[in-house]
Design an enzyme around this catalytic site. Structure first.
Site, PDB file in Angstrom:
ATOM      1  N   GLU A  46       0.819  -1.201   0.000  1.00  0.00           N
ATOM      2  CA  GLU A  46       0.000   0.000   0.000  1.00  0.00           C
ATOM      3  C   GLU A  46       0.856   1.256   0.000  1.00  0.00           C
ATOM      4  OE1 GLU A  46      -3.904  -1.033  -0.337  1.00  0.00           O
ATOM      5  OE2 GLU A  46      -2.634  -2.113   1.068  1.00  0.00           O
ATOM      6  N   THR A  47       0.417   2.232  -0.795  1.00  0.00           N
ATOM      7  CA  THR A  47       0.944   3.593  -0.741  1.00  0.00           C
ATOM      8  C   THR A  47      -0.222   4.503  -0.386  1.00  0.00           C
ATOM      9  OG1 THR A  47       2.698   3.169  -2.344  1.00  0.00           O
ATOM     10  CG2 THR A  47       2.038   5.451  -2.032  1.00  0.00           C
TER      11      THR A  47
END
Length: 262
Positions: A46-47
């Site tokens: 995840e970003t």
């Protein structure tokens, strides 16, 4: 254009464990396609991208392949960055997202996520999931993910699913879970359909795991362990229609992403 980023290992008190997340605090939103390309470049589960809107931070999460509606570890990482890298005052940070209002509070060394509970419902796909997982499934439930209850922690740790077949199942991914040997319950999470073969530690899946195990074990406060290769410990509390998920985090990298010609 240069964008500052911070990489945090969430649900861990030491580097190179827990679940890594990249965090960007932005002045204004970038194009969706650019945020997706940035997430693919980092190639982490995840970003997170944050923009201040009024009194709260609007947060969005991208896997290398898709935007997702809720993510626990990257929210915990984002709060850690706001508190420790940008000097956010107070003991609580409010977020807004596609899944509604979220809050993260400080509790000593831990950060506590306040997320909506997502009680699972029985699913009709048990035989198909059992075949894909290659192990007996005692119960199958579903929310935005499928939740397969296995006989033991050993079965969870040994699970080797057919990932291409799993990617074709409905929902975002498949959680496998069982009673723990040293914790109330353990789990793993596979989501190849959104670019994550196995997520190291997943806060959002505990929105479903917590109400399930709270009812089954007859207790509101639960210790959980996600037994991926990196592993991560979570402390979960069912509070009515909300789930409190607590864990630690550690900063492992900071830098600037240089973007030209976009």
């Amino acid at each position: 254009m240069a964008l500052e980023f911070h990489q945090v290992d969430a649900f861990s008190d030491r580097p190179f464990a827990g679940n890594p997340a990249m965090v960007y605090r932005l002045e204004c939103w970038l194009d969706d396609s650019l945020m997706q390309r940035i997430a693919a470049e980092h190639n982490l589960a995840e970003t997170a991208f944050l923009v201040k809107e009024g009194a709260a931070w609007h947060i969005r999460w991208f896997t290398p392949a898709a935007e997702v509606p809720l993510c626990g570890h990257a929210t915990l990482a984002s709060a850690f960055v706001l508190f420790n890298c940008y000097g956010e005052s107070g003991d609580a940070i409010d977020f807004t997202c596609k899944s509604g209002a979220l809050r993260v509070t400080r509790d000593g060394e831990r950060l506590v996520l306040d997320f909506p509970a997502n009680s699972p419902k029985p699913s009709a796909h048990r035989q198909e999931v059992e075949r894909i997982l290659g192990t007996p499934v005692l119960e199958l439930w579903e929310t935005s993910e499928l939740l397969a209850v296995l006989p033991s922690e050993a079965a969870v740790r040994a699970c080797q699913p057919d990932l291409p077949a799993l990617a074709r199942l409905p929902g975002l991914g498949v959680i496998v879970s069982a009673p723990g040997e040293r914790h109330d319950f353990v789990s793993r999470y596979f989501a190849p359909g959104i670019g994550i073969d196995e997520d190291p530690v997943t806060g959002s899946t505990h929105c479903a795991l917590t109400p399930y195990w709270a009812e089954r074990l007859g207790k509101r406060e639960l210790s959980a362990f996600q037994c991926s290769a990196r592993g991560g410990e979570l402390h979960c509390t069912l509070d009515g229609e909300r789930v409190k998920i607590a864990g630690q985090a550690v900063l492992v990298a900071s830098g600037r992403l240089q973007i030209a010609g976009v």
